[in-house]
Design an enzyme around this catalytic site. Structure first.
Site, PDB file in Angstrom:
ATOM      1  N   SER A  53       5.617 -14.115   0.292  1.00  0.00           N
ATOM      2  CA  SER A  53       5.734 -15.508   0.741  1.00  0.00           C
ATOM      3  C   SER A  53       4.169 -16.188   0.550  1.00  0.00           C
ATOM      4  CB  SER A  53       5.877 -15.497   2.312  1.00  0.00           C
ATOM      5  OG  SER A  53       7.120 -14.896   2.646  1.00  0.00           O
TER       6      SER A  53
ATOM      7  N   ILE B 192       0.877  -1.245   0.107  1.00  0.00           N
ATOM      8  CA  ILE B 192       0.140  -0.090   0.059  1.00  0.00           C
ATOM      9  C   ILE B 192       0.750   1.294  -0.069  1.00  0.00           C
ATOM     10  CG2 ILE B 192      -1.931  -1.099   1.149  1.00  0.00           C
ATOM     11  CD1 ILE B 192      -0.979   0.223   3.911  1.00  0.00           C
ATOM     12  N   ASP B 193       2.209   1.207  -0.228  1.00  0.00           N
ATOM     13  CA  ASP B 193       3.017   2.000  -0.072  1.00  0.00           C
ATOM     14  C   ASP B 193       3.384   3.059  -1.298  1.00  0.00           C
ATOM     15  OD1 ASP B 193       4.595   0.649  -1.510  1.00  0.00           O
ATOM     16  OD2 ASP B 193       5.429  -0.238   0.099  1.00  0.00           O
TER      17      ASP B 193
ATOM     18  N   HIS C 236      -4.371  -3.981  -2.749  1.00  0.00           N
ATOM     19  CA  HIS C 236      -4.618  -3.803  -1.337  1.00  0.00           C
ATOM     20  C   HIS C 236      -5.093  -2.349  -0.952  1.00  0.00           C
ATOM     21  CE1 HIS C 236      -3.076  -7.951   0.274  1.00  0.00           C
ATOM     22  NE2 HIS C 236      -4.275  -8.227  -0.214  1.00  0.00           N
TER      23      HIS C 236
ATOM     24  N   CYS D 241     -19.153  12.347   1.786  1.00  0.00           N
ATOM     25  CA  CYS D 241     -19.550  12.999   0.485  1.00  0.00           C
ATOM     26  C   CYS D 241     -18.505  12.184  -0.564  1.00  0.00           C
ATOM     27  CB  CYS D 241     -19.042  14.402   0.543  1.00  0.00           C
ATOM     28  SG  CYS D 241     -17.348  14.715   0.491  1.00  0.00           S
TER      29      CYS D 241
ATOM     30  N   CYS E  25     -13.724  10.637   1.768  1.00  0.00           N
ATOM     31  CA  CYS E  25     -14.593  11.112   2.500  1.00  0.00           C
ATOM     32  C   CYS E  25     -15.446   9.944   2.788  1.00  0.00           C
ATOM     33  CB  CYS E  25     -15.046  12.406   2.138  1.00  0.00           C
ATOM     34  SG  CYS E  25     -16.370  12.943   3.481  1.00  0.00           S
TER      35      CYS E  25
HETATM   36 ZN   LIG Z   1     -16.760  15.090   2.591  1.00  0.00          ZN
END
Ligand SMILES: [Zn+2]
Length: 258
Positions: free
Chosen positions: A202, A111-112, A127, A138, A135
């Site tokens: 792995s 996720i980097d 991922h 919204c 948000c």
């Molecule tokens: Zn918002």
């Protein structure tokens, strides 16, 4: 030259020749791809930073919903590490292989956002990513840069600039489905590749860990570069036990310059 080193040299040359002779090469990466960039594997026990919490419990949708303070406290050191990390040689070499037409896609469990920052174009982040937030009210979408810094610095929770509700990082938490469109494309790439390079993972986290089987079912070859054993090692053409930041540049040099 030691026997082990000679074996590695042979294995690198073999992996490179398989890649050169394949038409649809893809890569599957995981936590081990980013550890050379200084990012600890937050799922593995004993990685110091995370032992205070059970990731399964705290990195979950319910903790985010019902105890956002706890969720964001857990995420903070991880986010801080990731946002200050830089792509390592292995990330840069994958981007180079793609630019040279030798690599179709990178499927990553990380996720980097380091593959994207290294210049890879076709990256499927199954991922999610820490690079953006959404948000919860919204659904407006924001780049993390410019919003996440105060949270990293003093822990204040990130709020929507438009409606002031809480922002959720675009990472996939436990109890959440993988992003539909990206996951479908990842499966498609796995089914249609003729070689899958499995690097720095792995293969312990489902469903991503099942992608090599999709590739095998369609006759693809597998090359594995990882520091520990994976369940597909026996079915791989090449298995190299090593650090991706050392091995991937060697393979890439052989493919492009060899
Ligand atoms: Zn918002």
């Amino acid at each position: 030259m030691s026997a082990q080193l000679a074996n590695d040299v042979d294995a690198v040359a073999h992996a490179a020749s398989l890649i050169r002779n394949s038409k649809r090469v893809i890569v599957l990466t995981g936590a081990g791809f980013s550890t050379p960039s200084g990012i600890p594997d937050f799922r593995s026990s004993g990685s110091g930073l995370w032992t205070r919490y059970l990731p399964m419990e705290v990195a979950s949708l319910s903790t985010f919903r019902y105890d956002p303070e706890k969720f964001f406290a857990w995420l903070r050191p991880l986010a801080s590490h990731m946002l200050s990390a830089v792509p390592n040689n292995a990330h840069l070499e994958l981007a180079r292989l793609e630019r040279q037409g030798c690599l179709r896609a990178v499927i990553t469990q990380n996720i980097d956002a380091l593959h994207i920052r290294a210049g890879s174009q076709n990256v499927l982040e199954v991922h999610g990513t820490l690079n953006s937030l959404t948000c919860i009210n919204c659904y407006h979408h924001f780049k993390s840069m410019g919003i996440i810094e105060p949270y990293i610095e003093n822990g204040s929770l990130p709020h929507c600039p438009d409606c002031d509700h809480l922002l959720k990082p675009d990472i996939i938490l436990f109890e959440e489905q993988l992003p539909n469109d990206i996951w479908r494309r990842a499966q498609q790439e796995a089914k249609s590749c003729d070689l899958m390079l499995i690097a720095g993972t792995s293969l312990e986290v489902m469903p991503s860990a099942g992608l090599p089987v999709r590739a095998l079912e369609n006759g693809a070859r597998l090359v594995v570069v990882n520091k520990s054993a994976t369940y597909v090692d026996m079915r791989a053409d090449v298995h190299i036990d090593g650090d991706v930041s050392e091995i991937i540049p060697q393979i890439s040099a052989e493919v492009l310059d060899g």
